[in-house]
Design a protein around this motif. Structure first.
Motif, PDB file in Angstrom:
ATOM      1  N   HIS A  62       0.836  -1.199   0.000  1.00  0.00           N
ATOM      2  CA  HIS A  62       0.000   0.000   0.000  1.00  0.00           C
ATOM      3  C   HIS A  62       0.875   1.254   0.000  1.00  0.00           C
ATOM      4  CE1 HIS A  62      -2.930   2.905   1.630  1.00  0.00           C
ATOM      5  NE2 HIS A  62      -3.861   2.076   1.217  1.00  0.00           N
ATOM      6  N   VAL A  63       0.383   2.334  -0.583  1.00  0.00           N
ATOM      7  CA  VAL A  63       1.119   3.607  -0.529  1.00  0.00           C
ATOM      8  C   VAL A  63       1.188   4.111   0.912  1.00  0.00           C
ATOM      9  CG1 VAL A  63       0.525   4.299  -2.885  1.00  0.00           C
ATOM     10  CG2 VAL A  63      -0.958   4.987  -0.980  1.00  0.00           C
ATOM     11  N   MET A  64       2.190   4.952   1.188  1.00  0.00           N
ATOM     12  CA  MET A  64       2.338   5.528   2.530  1.00  0.00           C
ATOM     13  C   MET A  64       2.459   7.042   2.384  1.00  0.00           C
ATOM     14  SD  MET A  64       2.018   3.113   4.715  1.00  0.00           S
ATOM     15  CE  MET A  64       2.817   3.407   6.294  1.00  0.00           C
ATOM     16  N   GLU A  65       1.439   7.623   1.757  1.00  0.00           N
ATOM     17  CA  GLU A  65       1.407   9.062   1.507  1.00  0.00           C
ATOM     18  C   GLU A  65       0.794   9.795   2.690  1.00  0.00           C
ATOM     19  OE1 GLU A  65      -0.857   8.956  -2.076  1.00  0.00           O
ATOM     20  OE2 GLU A  65       0.867   8.360  -3.298  1.00  0.00           O
ATOM     21  N   MET A  71      -2.103   2.682   8.870  1.00  0.00           N
ATOM     22  CA  MET A  71      -1.861   3.231  10.207  1.00  0.00           C
ATOM     23  C   MET A  71      -1.246   2.197  11.143  1.00  0.00           C
ATOM     24  SD  MET A  71      -5.338   5.467  10.666  1.00  0.00           S
ATOM     25  CE  MET A  71      -4.786   6.337  12.137  1.00  0.00           C
ATOM     26  N   TRP A  72      -1.649   0.929  10.986  1.00  0.00           N
ATOM     27  CA  TRP A  72      -1.087  -0.107  11.847  1.00  0.00           C
ATOM     28  C   TRP A  72      -1.322  -1.502  11.285  1.00  0.00           C
ATOM     29  CZ3 TRP A  72      -5.297  -2.967  13.221  1.00  0.00           C
ATOM     30  CH2 TRP A  72      -6.497  -2.316  13.465  1.00  0.00           C
ATOM     31  N   ILE A  73      -0.517  -2.423  11.802  1.00  0.00           N
ATOM     32  CA  ILE A  73      -0.667  -3.856  11.526  1.00  0.00           C
ATOM     33  C   ILE A  73      -0.789  -4.543  12.876  1.00  0.00           C
ATOM     34  CG2 ILE A  73       0.578  -5.922  10.760  1.00  0.00           C
ATOM     35  CD1 ILE A  73       1.810  -4.226   8.509  1.00  0.00           C
ATOM     36  N   MET A  74      -1.671  -5.517  12.950  1.00  0.00           N
ATOM     37  CA  MET A  74      -1.884  -6.237  14.208  1.00  0.00           C
ATOM     38  C   MET A  74      -1.945  -7.731  13.929  1.00  0.00           C
ATOM     39  SD  MET A  74      -5.191  -5.915  16.720  1.00  0.00           S
ATOM     40  CE  MET A  74      -4.944  -4.257  17.266  1.00  0.00           C
ATOM     41  N   MET A  75      -1.379  -8.502  14.846  1.00  0.00           N
ATOM     42  CA  MET A  75      -1.465  -9.965  14.759  1.00  0.00           C
ATOM     43  C   MET A  75      -2.113 -10.458  16.051  1.00  0.00           C
ATOM     44  SD  MET A  75       1.578 -12.747  14.141  1.00  0.00           S
ATOM     45  CE  MET A  75       2.182 -12.960  15.806  1.00  0.00           C
ATOM     46  N   VAL A  76      -3.237 -11.143  15.915  1.00  0.00           N
ATOM     47  CA  VAL A  76      -3.990 -11.600  17.083  1.00  0.00           C
ATOM     48  C   VAL A  76      -4.001 -13.112  17.107  1.00  0.00           C
ATOM     49  CG1 VAL A  76      -6.232 -11.545  18.250  1.00  0.00           C
ATOM     50  CG2 VAL A  76      -5.469  -9.563  16.941  1.00  0.00           C
ATOM     51  N   SER A  77      -3.444 -13.687  18.157  1.00  0.00           N
ATOM     52  CA  SER A  77      -3.492 -15.143  18.310  1.00  0.00           C
ATOM     53  C   SER A  77      -4.361 -15.479  19.516  1.00  0.00           C
ATOM     54  CB  SER A  77      -2.083 -15.709  18.453  1.00  0.00           C
ATOM     55  OG  SER A  77      -1.484 -15.180  19.602  1.00  0.00           O
ATOM     56  N   ASP A  78      -4.370 -16.737  19.940  1.00  0.00           N
ATOM     57  CA  ASP A  78      -5.258 -17.156  21.025  1.00  0.00           C
ATOM     58  C   ASP A  78      -5.025 -16.365  22.311  1.00  0.00           C
ATOM     59  OD1 ASP A  78      -6.692 -18.886  19.587  1.00  0.00           O
ATOM     60  OD2 ASP A  78      -5.642 -20.687  20.264  1.00  0.00           O
ATOM     61  N   PRO A  88       3.103   8.142   7.646  1.00  0.00           N
ATOM     62  CA  PRO A  88       3.425   8.311   6.233  1.00  0.00           C
ATOM     63  C   PRO A  88       4.934   8.264   6.003  1.00  0.00           C
ATOM     64  CG  PRO A  88       1.747   9.871   6.896  1.00  0.00           C
ATOM     65  CD  PRO A  88       2.200   9.189   8.153  1.00  0.00           C
ATOM     66  N   GLY A  89       5.357   7.603   4.951  1.00  0.00           N
ATOM     67  CA  GLY A  89       6.776   7.482   4.645  1.00  0.00           C
ATOM     68  C   GLY A  89       7.406   6.201   5.183  1.00  0.00           C
ATOM     69  N   ASP A  90       6.790   5.604   6.200  1.00  0.00           N
ATOM     70  CA  ASP A  90       7.282   4.321   6.720  1.00  0.00           C
ATOM     71  C   ASP A  90       7.028   3.205   5.703  1.00  0.00           C
ATOM     72  OD1 ASP A  90       7.961   5.495   9.125  1.00  0.00           O
ATOM     73  OD2 ASP A  90       6.207   4.729  10.215  1.00  0.00           O
ATOM     74  N   VAL A  91       7.688   2.077   5.917  1.00  0.00           N
ATOM     75  CA  VAL A  91       7.367   0.879   5.138  1.00  0.00           C
ATOM     76  C   VAL A  91       6.407   0.048   5.998  1.00  0.00           C
ATOM     77  CG1 VAL A  91       8.298  -1.230   4.113  1.00  0.00           C
ATOM     78  CG2 VAL A  91       9.601   0.903   3.984  1.00  0.00           C
ATOM     79  N   ASN A 109      -6.059   4.473   6.665  1.00  0.00           N
ATOM     80  CA  ASN A 109      -6.769   5.652   7.170  1.00  0.00           C
ATOM     81  C   ASN A 109      -7.987   6.000   6.310  1.00  0.00           C
ATOM     82  OD1 ASN A 109      -5.086   6.688   5.048  1.00  0.00           O
ATOM     83  ND2 ASN A 109      -5.391   8.730   5.864  1.00  0.00           N
ATOM     84  N   LEU A 110      -7.973   5.616   5.033  1.00  0.00           N
ATOM     85  CA  LEU A 110      -9.124   5.910   4.168  1.00  0.00           C
ATOM     86  C   LEU A 110     -10.020   4.695   3.937  1.00  0.00           C
ATOM     87  CD1 LEU A 110      -7.633   8.120   1.302  1.00  0.00           C
ATOM     88  CD2 LEU A 110      -8.743   8.852   3.422  1.00  0.00           C
ATOM     89  N   HIS A 111      -9.439   3.500   3.955  1.00  0.00           N
ATOM     90  CA  HIS A 111     -10.183   2.311   3.532  1.00  0.00           C
ATOM     91  C   HIS A 111     -10.393   1.283   4.631  1.00  0.00           C
ATOM     92  CE1 HIS A 111      -8.462   3.901  -0.376  1.00  0.00           C
ATOM     93  NE2 HIS A 111      -9.771   4.005  -0.501  1.00  0.00           N
ATOM     94  N   SER A 112     -10.201   1.726   5.875  1.00  0.00           N
ATOM     95  CA  SER A 112     -10.625   0.957   7.032  1.00  0.00           C
ATOM     96  C   SER A 112      -9.861  -0.351   7.245  1.00  0.00           C
ATOM     97  CB  SER A 112     -12.137   0.729   6.936  1.00  0.00           C
ATOM     98  OG  SER A 112     -12.657   0.225   8.121  1.00  0.00           O
ATOM     99  N   LEU A 113     -10.572  -1.330   7.769  1.00  0.00           N
ATOM    100  CA  LEU A 113      -9.951  -2.538   8.343  1.00  0.00           C
ATOM    101  C   LEU A 113      -9.920  -3.712   7.357  1.00  0.00           C
ATOM    102  CD1 LEU A 113      -8.956  -3.728  11.118  1.00  0.00           C
ATOM    103  CD2 LEU A 113     -11.322  -4.446  11.475  1.00  0.00           C
ATOM    104  N   TRP A 114      -8.776  -4.412   7.343  1.00  0.00           N
ATOM    105  CA  TRP A 114      -8.585  -5.560   6.447  1.00  0.00           C
ATOM    106  C   TRP A 114      -7.992  -6.708   7.242  1.00  0.00           C
ATOM    107  CZ3 TRP A 114     -10.283  -4.960   1.445  1.00  0.00           C
ATOM    108  CH2 TRP A 114     -10.686  -3.654   1.126  1.00  0.00           C
TER     109      TRP A 114
END
Ligand SMILES: [Fe+2]
Length: 119
Positions: A62-65, A71-78, A88-91, A109-114
């Motif tokens: 995804h772009v980082m403009e 905005m964030w990445i999350m990993m949820v386990s048990d 913006p600007g981060d990888v 920030n524009l297209h919500s949760l995936w």
């Protein structure tokens, strides 16, 4: 663990919690945010992953403009949550210890949760 995301329709505040009890913000019931519900490009938002030597690298293509970014990445386990914020600007990529079955989330920030499931 099951995690619930909610957003305030008035101020845009986004929260997560571990139960489905109603939560109020700006004097209004917050709406539940479901993953992959916005009409936008799947391949640009779904968190991708690679597992190697008990580590998982999660990335979003995804772009980082300034006004459009992950905005964030999350990993949820048990029994654990791993989370990383971006600006913006981060990888939009992060590596965590991998312990098996989990759910990955990314938030645009524009297209919500995936989300993406690892069984
Ligand atoms: Fe986006």
């Amino acid at each position: 663990m099951k995690i619930y995301f909610r957003k305030c329709n008035k101020c845009g505040n986004l929260i997560w919690s571990f139960n489905d009890t109603s939560i109020t913000c700006c004097n209004e019931k917050m709406r539940i945010v479901n993953a992959n519900e916005v009409d936008a490009s799947f391949e640009k938002h779904i968190p991708q992953y690679e597992i190697k030597d008990n580590k998982i690298t999660i990335k979003v293509n995804h772009v980082m403009e300034d006004n459009h970014f992950i905005m964030w990445i999350m990993m949820v386990s048990d029994n654990e949550i791993n989370y990383k914020e971006f600006k913006p600007g981060d990888v939009p990529e992060v590596t965590f210890d991998y312990k098996g079955k989990c759910k990955l989330y990314s938030y645009c920030n524009l297209h919500s949760l995936w989300t993406n499931n690892i069984e």
